[in-house]
Scaffold this motif. Structure first.
Motif, PDB file in Angstrom:
ATOM      1  N   THR A  81       0.836  -1.197   0.000  1.00  0.00           N
ATOM      2  CA  THR A  81       0.000   0.000   0.000  1.00  0.00           C
ATOM      3  C   THR A  81       0.876   1.254   0.000  1.00  0.00           C
ATOM      4  O   THR A  81       0.452   2.316   0.429  1.00  0.00           O
ATOM      5  CB  THR A  81      -0.933   0.019   1.231  1.00  0.00           C
ATOM      6  OG1 THR A  81      -0.139  -0.165   2.400  1.00  0.00           O
ATOM      7  CG2 THR A  81      -1.960  -1.081   1.160  1.00  0.00           C
ATOM      8  N   GLY A  82       2.106   1.106  -0.467  1.00  0.00           N
ATOM      9  CA  GLY A  82       2.996   2.263  -0.595  1.00  0.00           C
ATOM     10  C   GLY A  82       2.432   3.270  -1.586  1.00  0.00           C
ATOM     11  O   GLY A  82       1.502   2.967  -2.333  1.00  0.00           O
TER      12      GLY A  82
ATOM     13  N   VAL B   4       1.864  -3.822   3.428  1.00  0.00           N
ATOM     14  CA  VAL B   4       3.228  -3.385   3.650  1.00  0.00           C
ATOM     15  C   VAL B   4       3.345  -2.000   3.017  1.00  0.00           C
ATOM     16  O   VAL B   4       2.608  -1.677   2.084  1.00  0.00           O
ATOM     17  CB  VAL B   4       4.230  -4.398   3.034  1.00  0.00           C
ATOM     18  CG1 VAL B   4       4.072  -4.496   1.522  1.00  0.00           C
ATOM     19  CG2 VAL B   4       5.671  -4.041   3.369  1.00  0.00           C
ATOM     20  N   ASN B   5       4.250  -1.181   3.525  1.00  0.00           N
ATOM     21  CA  ASN B   5       4.335   0.196   3.051  1.00  0.00           C
ATOM     22  C   ASN B   5       5.198   0.387   1.818  1.00  0.00           C
ATOM     23  O   ASN B   5       5.433   1.512   1.408  1.00  0.00           O
ATOM     24  CB  ASN B   5       4.869   1.096   4.159  1.00  0.00           C
ATOM     25  CG  ASN B   5       3.826   1.339   5.210  1.00  0.00           C
ATOM     26  OD1 ASN B   5       2.639   1.348   4.916  1.00  0.00           O
ATOM     27  ND2 ASN B   5       4.249   1.510   6.440  1.00  0.00           N
ATOM     28  N   CYS B   6       5.734  -0.627   1.261  1.00  0.00           N
ATOM     29  CA  CYS B   6       6.559  -0.545   0.047  1.00  0.00           C
ATOM     30  C   CYS B   6       7.527  -1.704   0.104  1.00  0.00           C
ATOM     31  O   CYS B   6       8.096  -1.992   1.148  1.00  0.00           O
ATOM     32  CB  CYS B   6       7.370   0.759  -0.044  1.00  0.00           C
ATOM     33  SG  CYS B   6       8.390   0.876  -1.544  1.00  0.00           S
ATOM     34  N   VAL B   7       7.712  -2.361  -1.019  1.00  0.00           N
ATOM     35  CA  VAL B   7       8.686  -3.443  -1.071  1.00  0.00           C
ATOM     36  C   VAL B   7       9.815  -3.113  -2.033  1.00  0.00           C
ATOM     37  O   VAL B   7      10.635  -3.953  -2.368  1.00  0.00           O
ATOM     38  CB  VAL B   7       8.033  -4.795  -1.454  1.00  0.00           C
ATOM     39  CG1 VAL B   7       7.080  -5.225  -0.374  1.00  0.00           C
ATOM     40  CG2 VAL B   7       7.316  -4.714  -2.793  1.00  0.00           C
TER      41      VAL B   7
ATOM     42  N   PRO C 240       7.731   5.139   1.455  1.00  0.00           N
ATOM     43  CA  PRO C 240       7.063   4.324   0.442  1.00  0.00           C
ATOM     44  C   PRO C 240       7.154   5.004  -0.920  1.00  0.00           C
ATOM     45  O   PRO C 240       6.856   6.183  -1.050  1.00  0.00           O
ATOM     46  CB  PRO C 240       5.610   4.273   0.925  1.00  0.00           C
ATOM     47  CG  PRO C 240       5.446   5.457   1.804  1.00  0.00           C
ATOM     48  CD  PRO C 240       6.784   5.783   2.380  1.00  0.00           C
TER      49      PRO C 240
ATOM     50  N   ARG D 220      16.244  -2.842   5.943  1.00  0.00           N
ATOM     51  CA  ARG D 220      14.830  -3.232   6.054  1.00  0.00           C
ATOM     52  C   ARG D 220      14.663  -4.720   5.836  1.00  0.00           C
ATOM     53  O   ARG D 220      15.292  -5.288   4.952  1.00  0.00           O
ATOM     54  CB  ARG D 220      14.034  -2.584   4.919  1.00  0.00           C
ATOM     55  CG  ARG D 220      13.751  -1.180   5.055  1.00  0.00           C
ATOM     56  CD  ARG D 220      12.823  -0.798   3.936  1.00  0.00           C
ATOM     57  NE  ARG D 220      11.464  -1.080   4.334  1.00  0.00           N
ATOM     58  CZ  ARG D 220      10.429  -1.054   3.515  1.00  0.00           C
ATOM     59  NH1 ARG D 220      10.596  -0.823   2.247  1.00  0.00           N
ATOM     60  NH2 ARG D 220       9.232  -1.270   3.973  1.00  0.00           N
TER      61      ARG D 220
ATOM     62  N   GLU E  35      12.226  -5.986   4.457  1.00  0.00           N
ATOM     63  CA  GLU E  35      11.530  -6.214   3.177  1.00  0.00           C
ATOM     64  C   GLU E  35      12.497  -6.347   2.005  1.00  0.00           C
ATOM     65  O   GLU E  35      12.073  -6.510   0.880  1.00  0.00           O
ATOM     66  CB  GLU E  35      10.545  -5.077   2.888  1.00  0.00           C
ATOM     67  CG  GLU E  35       9.260  -5.115   3.688  1.00  0.00           C
ATOM     68  CD  GLU E  35       9.405  -4.465   5.051  1.00  0.00           C
ATOM     69  OE1 GLU E  35      10.498  -3.947   5.344  1.00  0.00           O
ATOM     70  OE2 GLU E  35       8.441  -4.490   5.822  1.00  0.00           O
ATOM     71  N   TYR E  36      13.800  -6.226   2.270  1.00  0.00           N
ATOM     72  CA  TYR E  36      14.780  -6.271   1.179  1.00  0.00           C
ATOM     73  C   TYR E  36      15.678  -7.499   1.280  1.00  0.00           C
ATOM     74  O   TYR E  36      16.890  -7.384   1.477  1.00  0.00           O
ATOM     75  CB  TYR E  36      15.670  -5.018   1.228  1.00  0.00           C
ATOM     76  CG  TYR E  36      14.984  -3.713   0.864  1.00  0.00           C
ATOM     77  CD1 TYR E  36      13.682  -3.681   0.366  1.00  0.00           C
ATOM     78  CD2 TYR E  36      15.653  -2.512   1.001  1.00  0.00           C
ATOM     79  CE1 TYR E  36      13.080  -2.484   0.028  1.00  0.00           C
ATOM     80  CE2 TYR E  36      15.059  -1.311   0.661  1.00  0.00           C
ATOM     81  CZ  TYR E  36      13.770  -1.295   0.177  1.00  0.00           C
ATOM     82  OH  TYR E  36      13.185  -0.104  -0.159  1.00  0.00           O
TER      83      TYR E  36
ATOM     84  N   TYR F  29      -4.180   9.855   2.696  1.00  0.00           N
ATOM     85  CA  TYR F  29      -3.318   8.681   2.605  1.00  0.00           C
ATOM     86  C   TYR F  29      -2.069   8.852   3.482  1.00  0.00           C
ATOM     87  O   TYR F  29      -1.706   7.979   4.267  1.00  0.00           O
ATOM     88  CB  TYR F  29      -2.913   8.440   1.144  1.00  0.00           C
ATOM     89  CG  TYR F  29      -1.807   7.444   0.978  1.00  0.00           C
ATOM     90  CD1 TYR F  29      -2.072   6.080   1.003  1.00  0.00           C
ATOM     91  CD2 TYR F  29      -0.484   7.858   0.865  1.00  0.00           C
ATOM     92  CE1 TYR F  29      -1.054   5.153   0.898  1.00  0.00           C
ATOM     93  CE2 TYR F  29       0.544   6.944   0.765  1.00  0.00           C
ATOM     94  CZ  TYR F  29       0.259   5.597   0.773  1.00  0.00           C
ATOM     95  OH  TYR F  29       1.277   4.682   0.687  1.00  0.00           O
TER      96      TYR F  29
ATOM     97  N   PHE G  75      -0.902   6.965   6.976  1.00  0.00           N
ATOM     98  CA  PHE G  75       0.415   6.343   7.076  1.00  0.00           C
ATOM     99  C   PHE G  75       1.145   6.835   8.326  1.00  0.00           C
ATOM    100  O   PHE G  75       1.654   6.050   9.126  1.00  0.00           O
ATOM    101  CB  PHE G  75       1.228   6.684   5.817  1.00  0.00           C
ATOM    102  CG  PHE G  75       2.657   6.221   5.851  1.00  0.00           C
ATOM    103  CD1 PHE G  75       3.006   4.971   5.371  1.00  0.00           C
ATOM    104  CD2 PHE G  75       3.662   7.036   6.370  1.00  0.00           C
ATOM    105  CE1 PHE G  75       4.318   4.539   5.413  1.00  0.00           C
ATOM    106  CE2 PHE G  75       4.978   6.605   6.411  1.00  0.00           C
ATOM    107  CZ  PHE G  75       5.311   5.352   5.928  1.00  0.00           C
TER     108      PHE G  75
END
Ligand SMILES: Cc1cc2nc3c(=O)[nH]c(=O)nc-3n(C[C@H](O)[C@H](O)[C@H](O)COP(=O)(O)O)c2cc1C
Ligand code: FES
Lengths: 163, 617
Positions: free
Chosen positions: A77-78, A115-118, B220, B257, B259-260, B465, B469
């Protein structure tokens, strides 16, 4: 729960400040959530107050306090995904699976998270299912993917019961 | 791998690897970054390798997979040298032809070439692609030249020579002076002078000094740090080692992060290989300097990108920021002097040492030197990573490089700087992009995200938005941030739902001021920027929501509804099948109806309807 697996993770840890985070990350990886007993064990062995361990578990998104489903669907949802229609994807998954964000379906099959961005923003909108990235996602593609996973699961279940 | 005992060993190795590199006459380079992997580049890469072998070209052709090239949207992609031929959107089925025609016969396969969406013409070489042609790819350029999993490739381009030069012939004070003279400012958002930070940290007394690489990249819509770490991890490590020497640190951390995963793997692999050559560890290159780097995985909290929160997290604590009156350069990690810089900042350091401060300072504007990588995303034709000199205009980036709007729509705004930044309208696009100009205009450079929005975006929704966040990500330590952001969100939500009042807009501006002056860290201090900038440039959209109770872009769910036009509808029932909430009922005989109570206005039915019978009003 198998506390021996927790002990194995705790082995040799505790000398560095970041160790408690690493231990919790490993427990999360191993059990896919942080079982209460595992947190107690961590607090005891690393001599960190239990409340601190709990605070960490609550604060960081990497940890979940409830067991996750067999499949993890992560909707990005970034910002880049948001402007390219991520909201629709959220609606698709949540509506189709009848859960809220962060929840797991009743049958324990799916957990849906955001997630806020991948970091794959150029391919927005992005959805990750069980670690696999799907680019330029549409609600339709997503619906089919979820149905397919359900079907495969059902087939595996059938072969298991037959055997 | 042999341990390199001194400067000469390194020079000899670099030379040998460099000449080997020059000897290979033919190379195929494929991007294998996270985004290209998502597009399926790995099976294509495997097929290319297998085909090269099958067609007996093994000895002649060098095949390499690299990190991200930046043009993610065109993946899987390959560059073939000599000739600089660029193939886009490759499939496994294309591979046989690629090898037999291009590698064997030197023939270009027309259909695999990239088509410029602006001119509609095929482009033959990578250099000629408009997306690349207007860029200055000082950092990203290296990503296309080396495999991040093999340190030899970095060395073959003269890697670690800057560190060697520093250790053997420069004093720590001179290193700091060079960085200071270059005018390098931190790429993590704040734009603080890197040289000044190093000097302060160097001068601070302490038992140990530490360096940290901030790779939390929570903004983001920004992913340049991921690409640098993933594609050229040694540049970051070399930069950190030079910094550590300058400030007197022996230990460094890379906070990445979670996520990486690929970036984590590559940087961990790189550290291991650097150790084997003795480029990390004790007595590097036979000098007195010892330095090690540890990779730490973040816990997934945006606020942990903030320097004091990151250090708290590194100490195994909850990542809450603290007041900045005690500087981390004096009292940082474990209360010791700590120098924290962003990934891109570190990656610039070896370049500055190698090419000199003047070389760096020549690029850019008066107060913002060098190049900056931006993540150009959203509703433009070409999306990807763009590296330009500081001072390039937004218009150049969005139109010349980005190719302008998609699908014939009109571009309305660009969001820069992520949740701390703001939205700038098209009328501001001639602005030169540097730290100060963006700030003046009410936005921020931030880490370099640029999300382009066309007229399908509602700016009030965008403000909502970002507030959502920030409300989620606020750690809750200070009152103005915790309560202020959620009150701002309440007001903006009212506006989005058509029940806002004109007085609320004044209150919103008051609140924005309170939150920005009263908050502890920059998360709160800048939280109002998305609201203030949209109020400044797009006030009429707020007013339309309030006065006419309408959302001009047709985005805000409470102000739109969907109906099925009975005359156009052919009762196929696709909409009912596709509605995830089962809000559409009916049958083929009596037709279909949308139940407004259940409908969430997601609009999925509109896309599913072949007859365009679902109308939004
Ligand atoms: C809420 C918040 C999040 C931040 N996230 C990041 C980040 O993800 N990466 C980063 O490099 N800097 C981030 N920063 C900026 C850092 O606090 C710090 O200024 C920067 O990393 C310093 O490095 P630099 O001087 O090289 O820019 C963030 C700041 C705030 C307030
Ligand atoms: S915003 Fe979704 S991948 Fe970056």
């Amino acid at each position: 729960m198998d506390l021996a697996r927790v002990d194995a993770i705790l082995e040799g840890r505790g000398s560095e400040p970041f160790d408690v985070m690493e231990v919790l990350q490993d427990i999360q990886e191993e059990f896919r959530y942080l079982p209460e007993d595992a947190m107690r064990q961590t607090a005891e062995i690393l001599q960190v107050p239990l409340i601190e361990v709990f605070r960490l578990a609550n604060f960081y998104k990497a940890f979940s306090l409830k067991p996750r489903g067999r499949h993890l669907i992560t909707v990005c949802t970034g910002t880049a995904c948001h402007v390219q229609g991520a909201r629709k994807l959220g609606d698709q998954v949540l509506g189709q699976l009848k859960v809220g964000p962060g929840e797991t379906t009743q049958d324990g099959a799916f957990t849906v998270e955001t997630v806020n961005c991948v970091g794959a923003c150029a391919l927005a909108p992005v959805v990750i299912i069980d670690g696999e990235y799907y680019d330029h996602m549409t609600p339709k593609k997503l619906r089919k993917l979820i149905s397919r996973i359900r079907k495969v699961d059902a087939q595996e279940e059938e072969t298991r019961t037959n055997a | 791998m042999p341990r390199l005992g001194n400067l000469d060993d390194l020079a000899a190795l670099c030379d040998a690897l460099g000449s080997k590199r020059e000897q290979s006459t033919r190379t195929v380079t494929m991007c294998a970054g996270t985004a290209c992997r998502a597009c399926g580049c790995l099976p294509v890469a495997e097929a290319v390798e297998a085909e090269i072998e099958k067609q007996g070209l093994c000895g002649e052709v060098l095949f390499r997979t690299t990190g991200c090239h930046g043009f993610c949207e065109q993946g899987p992609l390959a560059i073939i040298e000599p000739g600089n031929i660029f193939y886009a959107k490759l499939k496994v089925d294309d591979v046989e032809e690629l090898v037999s025609q291009t590698l064997k016969e030197n023939q270009v396969v027309e259909r695999l070439l990239y088509t410029d969406p602006v001119s509609g013409e095929k482009v033959r070489t990578e250099d000629a692609i408009p997306f690349y042609a207007s860029q200055t790819r000082v950092l990203l350029g290296d990503n296309t030249k080396l495999s991040p999993e093999n340190i030899d490739e970095y060395l073959s381009l003269g890697g670690y020579t800057a560190l060697a030069k520093t250790l053997t012939s420069t004093s720590p004070g001179d290193v700091v002076s060079t960085v200071q003279a270059s005018g390098l400012r931190g790429r993590g958002g704040g734009g603080y002078s890197t040289g000044r930070k190093w000097e302060q940290c160097r001068q601070a007394p302490g038992e140990e000094h530490y360096v940290i690489c901030n790779a939390d990249e929570g903004d983001p819509g920004a992913y340049m740090d991921r690409c640098l770490l993933e594609g050229n991890p040694h540049a970051v490590i070399e930069g950190m080692a030079i910094g550590a020497y300058a400030i007197g640190a022996r230990q460094g951390f890379v906070y990445v992060r979670k996520e990486y995963p690929l970036a984590v793997r590559h940087v961990e692999g790189a550290i291991e290989q650097a150790h084997e050559y003795g480029l990390l560890g004790d007595n590097i290159l036979g000098t007195d300097f010892s330095f090690d780097v540890k990779v730490v995985h973040g816990g997934g909290a945006f606020v942990c990108g903030e320097s004091t929160a990151l250090m708290a997290s590194l100490e195994g604590k909850v990542g809450e920021p603290r007041a900045k009156d005690v500087h981390t350069v004096e009292h940082g990690y474990l209360n010791q002097p700590t120098c924290l810089n962003n990934v891109e900042t570190w990656a610039n350091v070896p370049k500055i040492i190698t090419n000199g401060a003047e070389w760096f300072a020549q690029k850019g504007t008066q107060n913002s030197k060098g190049t900056k990588i931006f993540a150009l995303t959203g509703q433009v034709k070409n999306t990807g990573l763009v590296e330009v000199e500081m001072g390039a205009s937004l218009r150049e980036v969005i139109f010349d490089i980005g190719g302008g709007p998609q699908n014939g729509r009109a571009i309305k705004a660009v969001q820069t700087g992520g949740p701390s930044g703001g939205c700038l309208p098209e009328s501001e696009f001639d602005l030169a992009v540097d730290f100060d100009e963006l700030y003046e205009a009410g936005s921020m450079m931030g880490s370099g995200g640029m999300v382009v929005m066309d007229d399908s975006a509602c700016m009030v929704d965008v403000a909502k938005y970002f507030l959502t966040f920030l409300q989620d990500e606020s750690c809750g330590k200070c009152l103005t941030c915790r309560i202020g952001i959620s009150r701002m969100l309440d007001i903006v939500t009212d506006v989005c739902e058509g029940c806002g009042t004109p007085e609320q807009l004044d209150l919103l501006e008051d609140l924005a001021w309170t939150v920005s002056v009263g908050s502890l860290c920059a998360l709160g201090k800048t939280a109002a920027n998305p609201v203030l900038s949209t109020l400044k440039y797009f006030r009429e959209e707020y007013e339309a929501h309030i006065e006419q109770e309408s959302c001009p872009a047709g985005v805000c769910p409470a102000l739109i509804h969907y109906t099925i036009d009975e005359d156009t509808c052919n009762n196929c029932g696709l909409c009912a099948q596709n509605c995830p909430y089962e809000a559409i009922s009916g049958d083929k005989e009596s037709g279909y109806r949308i139940n407004g109570e259940i409908c969430t206005r997601c609009g999925i039915c509109v896309e599913s309807c072949n007859k365009k019978a679902i109308v939004k009003s």
